[in-house]
Scaffold this motif. Structure first.
Motif, PDB file in Angstrom:
ATOM      1  N   PRO A 278       0.819  -1.210   0.000  1.00 31.43           N
ATOM      2  CA  PRO A 278       0.000   0.000   0.000  1.00 31.43           C
ATOM      3  C   PRO A 278       0.857   1.266   0.000  1.00 31.43           C
ATOM      4  O   PRO A 278       1.954   1.289   0.558  1.00 31.43           O
ATOM      5  CB  PRO A 278      -0.791  -0.100   1.307  1.00 31.43           C
ATOM      6  N   MET A 279       0.319   2.298  -0.648  1.00 27.16           N
ATOM      7  CA  MET A 279       1.026   3.575  -0.709  1.00 27.16           C
ATOM      8  C   MET A 279       0.035   4.712  -0.590  1.00 27.16           C
ATOM      9  O   MET A 279      -1.114   4.595  -1.020  1.00 27.16           O
ATOM     10  CB  MET A 279       1.790   3.706  -2.039  1.00 27.16           C
ATOM     11  N   ARG A 280       0.513   5.803  -0.040  1.00 25.91           N
ATOM     12  CA  ARG A 280      -0.281   7.025  -0.006  1.00 25.91           C
ATOM     13  C   ARG A 280      -0.145   7.725  -1.350  1.00 25.91           C
ATOM     14  O   ARG A 280       0.784   7.467  -2.124  1.00 25.91           O
ATOM     15  CB  ARG A 280       0.186   7.910   1.134  1.00 25.91           C
ATOM     16  N   PHE A 281      -1.077   8.633  -1.630  1.00 24.97           N
ATOM     17  CA  PHE A 281      -1.141   9.303  -2.929  1.00 24.97           C
ATOM     18  C   PHE A 281       0.190   9.974  -3.284  1.00 24.97           C
ATOM     19  O   PHE A 281       0.751   9.742  -4.358  1.00 24.97           O
ATOM     20  CB  PHE A 281      -2.287  10.325  -2.937  1.00 24.97           C
ATOM     21  N   ASN A 282       0.686  10.843  -2.403  1.00 19.19           N
ATOM     22  CA  ASN A 282       1.906  11.582  -2.721  1.00 19.19           C
ATOM     23  C   ASN A 282       3.127  10.682  -2.831  1.00 19.19           C
ATOM     24  O   ASN A 282       4.025  10.929  -3.636  1.00 19.19           O
ATOM     25  CB  ASN A 282       2.148  12.703  -1.703  1.00 19.19           C
ATOM     26  N   GLU A 283       3.148   9.636  -2.066  1.00 21.29           N
ATOM     27  CA  GLU A 283       4.223   8.644  -2.141  1.00 21.29           C
ATOM     28  C   GLU A 283       4.206   7.978  -3.519  1.00 21.29           C
ATOM     29  O   GLU A 283       5.244   7.813  -4.169  1.00 21.29           O
ATOM     30  CB  GLU A 283       3.948   7.628  -1.027  1.00 21.29           C
ATOM     31  N   LEU A 284       3.022   7.630  -3.967  1.00 22.39           N
ATOM     32  CA  LEU A 284       2.839   7.020  -5.278  1.00 22.39           C
ATOM     33  C   LEU A 284       3.226   8.003  -6.379  1.00 22.39           C
ATOM     34  O   LEU A 284       3.943   7.658  -7.319  1.00 22.39           O
ATOM     35  CB  LEU A 284       1.380   6.575  -5.413  1.00 22.39           C
ATOM     36  N   LYS A 285       2.782   9.248  -6.248  1.00 25.74           N
ATOM     37  CA  LYS A 285       3.091  10.280  -7.245  1.00 25.74           C
ATOM     38  C   LYS A 285       4.592  10.486  -7.366  1.00 25.74           C
ATOM     39  O   LYS A 285       5.126  10.580  -8.471  1.00 25.74           O
ATOM     40  CB  LYS A 285       2.394  11.589  -6.890  1.00 25.74           C
ATOM     41  N   ARG A 286       5.290  10.555  -6.248  1.00 31.43           N
ATOM     42  CA  ARG A 286       6.749  10.750  -6.277  1.00 31.43           C
ATOM     43  C   ARG A 286       7.472   9.554  -6.913  1.00 31.43           C
ATOM     44  O   ARG A 286       8.544   9.719  -7.488  1.00 31.43           O
ATOM     45  CB  ARG A 286       7.297  10.982  -4.875  1.00 31.43           C
ATOM     46  N   SER A 287       6.891   8.380  -6.813  1.00 26.11           N
ATOM     47  CA  SER A 287       7.562   7.179  -7.320  1.00 26.11           C
ATOM     48  C   SER A 287       7.361   6.953  -8.819  1.00 26.11           C
ATOM     49  O   SER A 287       8.013   6.093  -9.402  1.00 26.11           O
ATOM     50  CB  SER A 287       7.099   5.948  -6.545  1.00 26.11           C
ATOM     51  N   ILE A 288       6.449   7.721  -9.447  1.00 23.30           N
ATOM     52  CA  ILE A 288       6.166   7.547 -10.877  1.00 23.30           C
ATOM     53  C   ILE A 288       6.574   8.826 -11.600  1.00 23.30           C
ATOM     54  O   ILE A 288       5.859   9.832 -11.565  1.00 23.30           O
ATOM     55  CB  ILE A 288       4.680   7.222 -11.128  1.00 23.30           C
ATOM     56  N   ASP A 289       7.703   8.779 -12.244  1.00 23.74           N
ATOM     57  CA  ASP A 289       8.256   9.942 -12.919  1.00 23.74           C
ATOM     58  C   ASP A 289       7.334  10.435 -14.036  1.00 23.74           C
ATOM     59  O   ASP A 289       6.926   9.656 -14.886  1.00 23.74           O
ATOM     60  CB  ASP A 289       9.630   9.588 -13.495  1.00 23.74           C
ATOM     61  N   GLY A 290       6.985  11.702 -13.990  1.00 22.95           N
ATOM     62  CA  GLY A 290       6.231  12.333 -15.069  1.00 22.95           C
ATOM     63  C   GLY A 290       4.724  12.328 -14.925  1.00 22.95           C
ATOM     64  O   GLY A 290       4.040  12.972 -15.719  1.00 22.95           O
ATOM     65  N   ILE A 291       4.174  11.645 -13.944  1.00 24.76           N
ATOM     66  CA  ILE A 291       2.712  11.612 -13.810  1.00 24.76           C
ATOM     67  C   ILE A 291       2.247  12.869 -13.080  1.00 24.76           C
ATOM     68  O   ILE A 291       2.851  13.300 -12.102  1.00 24.76           O
ATOM     69  CB  ILE A 291       2.230  10.326 -13.098  1.00 24.76           C
ATOM     70  N   SER A 292       1.187  13.465 -13.584  1.00 16.89           N
ATOM     71  CA  SER A 292       0.628  14.649 -12.932  1.00 16.89           C
ATOM     72  C   SER A 292      -0.352  14.196 -11.847  1.00 16.89           C
ATOM     73  O   SER A 292      -0.813  13.047 -11.832  1.00 16.89           O
ATOM     74  CB  SER A 292      -0.106  15.525 -13.950  1.00 16.89           C
ATOM     75  N   GLN A 293      -0.681  15.126 -10.976  1.00 20.04           N
ATOM     76  CA  GLN A 293      -1.645  14.819  -9.911  1.00 20.04           C
ATOM     77  C   GLN A 293      -2.984  14.420 -10.515  1.00 20.04           C
ATOM     78  O   GLN A 293      -3.607  13.455 -10.073  1.00 20.04           O
ATOM     79  CB  GLN A 293      -1.803  16.034  -8.994  1.00 20.04           C
ATOM     80  N   ARG A 294      -3.398  15.133 -11.545  1.00 20.89           N
ATOM     81  CA  ARG A 294      -4.685  14.845 -12.193  1.00 20.89           C
ATOM     82  C   ARG A 294      -4.686  13.447 -12.822  1.00 20.89           C
ATOM     83  O   ARG A 294      -5.638  12.682 -12.670  1.00 20.89           O
ATOM     84  CB  ARG A 294      -4.976  15.899 -13.260  1.00 20.89           C
ATOM     85  N   MET A 295      -3.601  13.102 -13.536  1.00 24.94           N
ATOM     86  CA  MET A 295      -3.554  11.786 -14.186  1.00 24.94           C
ATOM     87  C   MET A 295      -3.485  10.662 -13.162  1.00 24.94           C
ATOM     88  O   MET A 295      -4.088   9.608 -13.361  1.00 24.94           O
ATOM     89  CB  MET A 295      -2.366  11.699 -15.150  1.00 24.94           C
ATOM     90  N   LEU A 296      -2.775  10.882 -12.061  1.00 27.91           N
ATOM     91  CA  LEU A 296      -2.730   9.855 -11.025  1.00 27.91           C
ATOM     92  C   LEU A 296      -4.109   9.667 -10.413  1.00 27.91           C
ATOM     93  O   LEU A 296      -4.556   8.545 -10.200  1.00 27.91           O
ATOM     94  CB  LEU A 296      -1.696  10.201  -9.951  1.00 27.91           C
ATOM     95  N   THR A 297      -4.802  10.777 -10.172  1.00 26.76           N
ATOM     96  CA  THR A 297      -6.164  10.693  -9.626  1.00 26.76           C
ATOM     97  C   THR A 297      -7.078   9.918 -10.560  1.00 26.76           C
ATOM     98  O   THR A 297      -7.796   9.006 -10.135  1.00 26.76           O
ATOM     99  CB  THR A 297      -6.732  12.108  -9.383  1.00 26.76           C
ATOM    100  N   LEU A 298      -7.052  10.264 -11.844  1.00 26.07           N
ATOM    101  CA  LEU A 298      -7.909   9.578 -12.825  1.00 26.07           C
ATOM    102  C   LEU A 298      -7.544   8.096 -12.949  1.00 26.07           C
ATOM    103  O   LEU A 298      -8.421   7.238 -13.043  1.00 26.07           O
ATOM    104  CB  LEU A 298      -7.802  10.259 -14.188  1.00 26.07           C
ATOM    105  N   THR A 299      -6.256   7.803 -12.942  1.00 27.09           N
ATOM    106  CA  THR A 299      -5.806   6.413 -13.057  1.00 27.09           C
ATOM    107  C   THR A 299      -6.244   5.599 -11.847  1.00 27.09           C
ATOM    108  O   THR A 299      -6.774   4.484 -11.995  1.00 27.09           O
ATOM    109  CB  THR A 299      -4.277   6.358 -13.227  1.00 27.09           C
ATOM    110  N   LEU A 300      -6.055   6.152 -10.657  1.00 33.30           N
ATOM    111  CA  LEU A 300      -6.468   5.440  -9.443  1.00 33.30           C
ATOM    112  C   LEU A 300      -7.976   5.223  -9.416  1.00 33.30           C
ATOM    113  O   LEU A 300      -8.445   4.146  -9.045  1.00 33.30           O
ATOM    114  CB  LEU A 300      -6.020   6.204  -8.200  1.00 33.30           C
ATOM    115  N   ARG A 301      -8.742   6.218  -9.832  1.00 38.30           N
ATOM    116  CA  ARG A 301     -10.208   6.064  -9.874  1.00 38.30           C
ATOM    117  C   ARG A 301     -10.611   4.959 -10.839  1.00 38.30           C
ATOM    118  O   ARG A 301     -11.503   4.158 -10.545  1.00 38.30           O
ATOM    119  CB  ARG A 301     -10.877   7.377 -10.270  1.00 38.30           C
ATOM    120  N   GLY A 302      -9.984   4.922 -12.006  1.00 36.11           N
ATOM    121  CA  GLY A 302     -10.306   3.886 -12.986  1.00 36.11           C
ATOM    122  C   GLY A 302      -9.938   2.502 -12.480  1.00 36.11           C
ATOM    123  O   GLY A 302     -10.706   1.552 -12.630  1.00 36.11           O
ATOM    124  N   LEU A 303      -8.772   2.382 -11.864  1.00 37.48           N
ATOM    125  CA  LEU A 303      -8.346   1.090 -11.324  1.00 37.48           C
ATOM    126  C   LEU A 303      -9.232   0.663 -10.162  1.00 37.48           C
ATOM    127  O   LEU A 303      -9.545  -0.521 -10.006  1.00 37.48           O
ATOM    128  CB  LEU A 303      -6.874   1.152 -10.888  1.00 37.48           C
TER     129      LEU A 303
END
Length: 138
Positions: free
Chosen positions: A42-67
């Motif tokens: 498990p990971m928190r949002f910002n932890e996940l965002k920092r670990s994926i180079d180039g992903i924006s906050q919006r795209m991470l939000t949309l991706t997590l919602r879809g998954l």
């Protein structure tokens, strides 16, 4: 007569529609990365965002919602101040790790070969235009 690999379903069949549906989710730019990162736990949002180079906050939000919508990721809100939100793979999401890992390994092994094939293809002269033949009903 059906052409193609004998174990690959016909394009209009239910199995093929299911494959397309799943590939729409995992074939996007970020889902494989998110699934791969959450495969470690498990990971928190910002932890996940920092670990994926180039992903924006919006795209991470949309991706997590879809998954999450597809049942691959769970979202847990812990009742703290401020609230702590963690994302994790569900049991179904964990079953996706094996094929995603296999695809990643295949891509890494074959990337240079594919790039060379593209280079050769792009260096070829363009094909001659096809002649258009009209079907005249008599």
């Amino acid at each position: 007569m059906t052409l193609g690999h004998p174990r690959f379903p016909d394009a209009a069949s239910e199995p093929c529609l299911a494959v397309r549906d799943v590939l729409d989710r995992v074939g996007d730019t970020w889902s494989v990365s998110v699934v791969g990162r959450l495969g470690c736990g498990p990971m928190r949002f910002n932890e996940l965002k920092r670990s994926i180079d180039g992903i924006s906050q919006r795209m991470l939000t949309l991706t997590l919602r879809g998954l999450e919508r597809d049942g691959l990721v769970s979202r847990t809100v812990h009742p703290t101040i401020p609230p702590r939100v963690e994302y994790a793979l569900t049991l179904l999401g964990r079953t996706l790790l094996e094929p995603v890992t296999a695809l990643s390994q295949w891509a890494a092994l074959n990337r240079a070969t594919i790039q060379e094939a593209r280079r050769r293809y792009d260096a070829r002269p363009p094909p001659e235009p096809l002649a258009v033949v009209e079907d005249k009903a008599e």
